[in-house]
Write an enzyme that holds these catalytic residues in place. Sequence first.
Site: not given
Length: 538
Positions: A266, A301, A323, A343, A377-378, A399, A407
């Site tokens: 990204q 959050h 983050d 992540e 990758d989750a 999240d 994707p």
Amino acid sequence: MTTDQAESERAEPQEADRPAVGIRAGAARLLVLAAVFACAACGLVYELALVALGSYLIGNAVTQASIVLSVMVFAMGVGSLAAKPLQRHAVIAFAAVEGALALLGGLSVLGLYAAYSWLGVYVPVLVVVAFTVGVLIGAEIPLLMTLLQRIRRQDAGSAVADMFAADYVGALVGGLAFPFLLLPFFGQIKGALLVGACNAVAGMAVVLWLFRGQVRRALRAALWAGMAVVLAVLAGTYALADRFEVSARQALYRDPIALAERTPYQEIVITRALRLSGRSDMRLFLNGDLQFSSVDEYRYHEALVHPVLAGARGRVLILGGGDGLALREVLRYRDVRRVTLVELDPAMIRLARTYRELAELNGRAFDDPRVQVVNADAFTWLRRLPPSRQGAFDAVVVDFPDPDDVPTAKLYSLEFYGLLQRALAPGGRVVVQSGSPFFAPRSFWSIEKTIRASGMATVPYHVDVPSFGDWGYVLAAPGRTAPALRLDPSVQGLRFLDEQVLRAAAVFAKDLRRTDVEVNTLVRPKLIDYHRQEWQDL
């Protein structure tokens, strides 16, 4: 003329057709086939670069690939037909085609980026560029076939076999070079410029040198000069590419860019500005989409994390959230023993740890010994979850960015939520950030319906986050009993959320409720269509 003489005439090219350099016909053929190889590699890189740029700028990789590939394949057919009358002047025509292709292909990414940044248009320009590049690519093969036959005539089947073998191998090399060499080391703009230069040298130089005896001296000098101009333009643009990219990127954002980084996954951009109130506003964007503003991220959050942690919470799983801001909220609870954060992009974790303003905002959460970070990758990580870790988590916080391409849409699919349940301990709960029920109601309710279809009971709720607007979540638990939407009395220091806000959050106005939605699955990613239709209207 005897039969043997006629056969000899057909077997050998006329003197005017022979290459001017003193090399054997076999070596000359190899050089032309090498040009075919190089041109095919360059052509495929141009295609991939256009697809990748569209995916970065406006998402929806499937649509971008479909537009580029369909337009270019059609244009290649047009180019092949257009090249028929040029075959009698094949050397000159091929050199001109390669010069134009090198220039247009090399500048294509830069030009599209400029159109998107300063003119606010993309798809119409993409279609024009893809069509023009496709026409030029399509004209290459007929002209190269003519040149190959001038060296030594052979039957059509053998000639086509040789040409397409070189063409397909070149495409393979170009297809592998783009993601593994050009993107990581040069980026999209510089990578396309380098390929344009290679295209000019491989196409124009080889042919002009090999067949120089077939072109008048003045015209040959003009073609060499044209190649020099093409290379000079590409080299000058390469030297200015970094400054251009900074200016074009800044045009896309309201606030000054403090950091920009392109990763294999990204584009990460952080902006910073000082508001009239005196507050500093740091914003994180992934592929151009806002992820948070430091002014009001606590609203997002707190609403995401604390309702799901009102139940069992000894072992918490966070999917996404690189983050560290959701992690900061989870770590408020002293009885949380272990947090696993999955992540995809390690660069995001690195920034969350080391970028000072972001690390301060997340309370340096990644330094907590209870935290384990997994870069994966989750979806794949959940599929490969070993039996020893199935049923290992009391609470899961999902999240992810909004589902605007394949994707990310798979991370909101029925199959994904089925895998997610295997990770839950008995009595476990899940929360999913689900987009805006006001701006994207069909997307929001499709996510809620998909979670229900996976066998979980759901409680949708929404709050106001000024940077985003009305924003929604889905709290869920396996079975038929919906989890209670509440806060744990022990949680301290919340700036936004309380029981009254939560009670109001569960109420949706009549115009926000939608039932005309479908379940999102891997083979039918309806969320992509909903997301594109709803957000493009804004």
